[in-house]
Design a protein around this motif. Structure first.
Motif, short mmCIF file in Angstrom:
data_model
loop_
_atom_site.label_atom_id
_atom_site.label_comp_id
_atom_site.label_asym_id
_atom_site.label_seq_id
_atom_site.Cartn_x
_atom_site.Cartn_y
_atom_site.Cartn_z
N ALA A 178 0.85 -1.19 0.00
CA ALA A 178 0.00 0.00 0.00
C ALA A 178 0.88 1.24 0.00
CB ALA A 178 -0.91 0.01 1.22
N PRO A 179 0.51 2.29 -0.73
CA PRO A 179 1.35 3.50 -0.78
C PRO A 179 1.45 4.22 0.56
CG PRO A 179 -0.73 3.84 -1.92
CD PRO A 179 -0.66 2.39 -1.61
N GLY A 180 0.55 3.92 1.50
CA GLY A 180 0.61 4.58 2.80
C GLY A 180 1.55 3.92 3.78
N LEU A 181 2.25 2.87 3.35
CA LEU A 181 3.18 2.18 4.23
C LEU A 181 4.31 3.11 4.67
CD1 LEU A 181 3.02 -0.86 4.98
CD2 LEU A 181 4.86 -1.26 3.37
N ASP A 182 4.78 2.94 5.89
CA ASP A 182 5.90 3.74 6.40
C ASP A 182 7.19 3.12 5.88
OD1 ASP A 182 7.78 5.20 7.73
OD2 ASP A 182 6.98 4.87 9.74
#
Length: 390
Positions: free
Chosen positions: A202-206
């Motif tokens: 997911a692009p929101g991963l840290d």
């Protein structure tokens, strides 16, 4: 609730009788208004097969906006939701051209369909036998693909590259925690030591918390950020750890952290540019700005400014800079006969919908308000929006 396909459903749907029934079902509207009537009609004709027919036709219609050449494919609802859009899968397959690849979470085959075009040998595996049956149908008689039932955490091939797409939901909710992906990302990485890996996330991963030694690529398609992709060091170009890939109108633009990033500090220019989300998520705003002769409104804010708009991007021509006070904004909007009002915000805690209701634009002319801060000072830019340049 989505229909739960079984292997018996797949066997029926891929046979002559099922294909004929699907052709009949495809002639029905199957909209919320007609669904009960259409379902009853199919029950009378095809009995217990009716729900599978309805679900398949509806999923194929949804897939048309995301996947190419899948008019005869089989899907589950979850598999279609997670399937990589064709344009994104095609881009990744181009990067892997000429290599032997094993997709260890192949699902219904959306990624495999593109890999088979560029790679000499492709293995697809999954734990879900229904999805594997669907993949076998969807991929047809491709001679360079082998399908197998296998756990993604248990290596079963010697393919040069391992591709994985862990499920991004835990307990029914989307997660950005690498340890809660299915399979968990730390376990996946540990299962393939020393192997070349490509992991979709997911692009929101840290990303910074991952301590990833290779490249993180953030990909957008037609303005929407679709995914982040982890490329192991053996698959990355030397010196690149961050990449933004912008797929738009059949074109591919790439920005990396190896590109120049020196930009001037100047007063706002004639235009404000909101860079593509992939550029922002990848942390490459300065690199993108340097490429097009732009600069930032504020070093900590992703809005860019300059005297021209890059091709394919949407720009906002600045008409006036105002104090960010509702009374001031309301008076100026009324003076300019503002009707349709788009409000964009970064760096300020303002709800655009609530502010629009309070400003009460009732005129006839469209405008855009860009609300941000420069240093510690809130700022409002009244702009005339334009369409993306071609």
């Amino acid at each position: 609730m989505a229909y739960g396909f079984g292997r018996a459903d797949i066997a029926y749907l891929v046979g002559a009788a099922g294909s004929a029934a699907l052709a009949q079902a495809a002639r029905l509207e199957l909209t919320p208004a007609t669904l009960l009537r259409d379902l009853e009609r199919l029950r009378r004709a095809y009995g217990a097969h009716a729900p599978a027919l309805v679900e398949t036709v509806r999923l194929r219609r949804r897939a048309a906006a995301k996947l190419a050449d899948t008019e005869q494919w089989l899907f589950t609802d979850d598999a279609l939701q997670q399937a990589t859009p064709t344009a994104v899968a095609r881009h990744r397959a181009a990067r892997l051209a000429g290599r032997a690849v094993h997709d260890v979470t192949c699902s219904i085959g959306a990624e495999l369909a593109e890999l088979r075009r560029t790679c000499p040998a492709v293995v697809g595996s999954d734990l879900d036998q229904v999805r594997l049956d669907m993949a076998a149908h969807n991929l047809g008689d491709a001679r360079n693909i082998l399908l197998a039932k296998a756990d993604a955490l248990v290596p079963v091939s010697r393919a040069a590259v391992v591709v994985a797409d862990p499920a991004r939901r835990a307990d029914g909710r989307r997660t950005h925690d690498p340890a809660k992906l299915q399979p968990p990302l730390p376990d996946l990485l540990a299962a393939y030591p020393g192997r070349d890996l490509v992991v979709k996330c997911a692009p929101g991963l840290d990303f910074d918390a991952l301590d990833w030694a290779g490249e993180v690529e953030v990909v957008s398609l037609d303005g929407a950020v679709r995914e982040a992709c982890l490329w192991s060091a053996g698959l990355s170009e030397f010196g690149i750890t961050r990449r933004a890939t912008v797929l738009r109108a059949g074109r591919v633009e790439t920005v990396t952290d190896a590109d120049p990033s020196d930009i001037p500090e100047r007063e706002p220019g004639e235009w404000i540019v909101d860079p593509d989300g992939a550029v922002v998520r990848a942390g490459l705003v300065r690199h993108y700005a340097a490429r097009y002769g732009l600069w930032q409104l504020d070093p900590r804010i992703a809005y860019l400014t300059g005297d021209r708009v890059p091709e394919g991007m949407r720009g906002f021509r600045v008409l006036d800079r105002l104090d960010l006070r509702e009374k001031t904004l309301r008076a100026e909007l009324r003076r300019r006969d503002c009707g349709q009002l788009e409000i964009m915000t970064r760096g300020v805690d303002i709800d655009p919908d609530q502010l629009r209701r309070r400003l009460k634009p009732e005129g006839t002319r469209p405008y855009t308000l860009v609300l941000t801060r420069i240093g510690r000072t809130p700022a409002a830019f009244l702009c005339a929006a334009t369409a993306p340049t071609s």
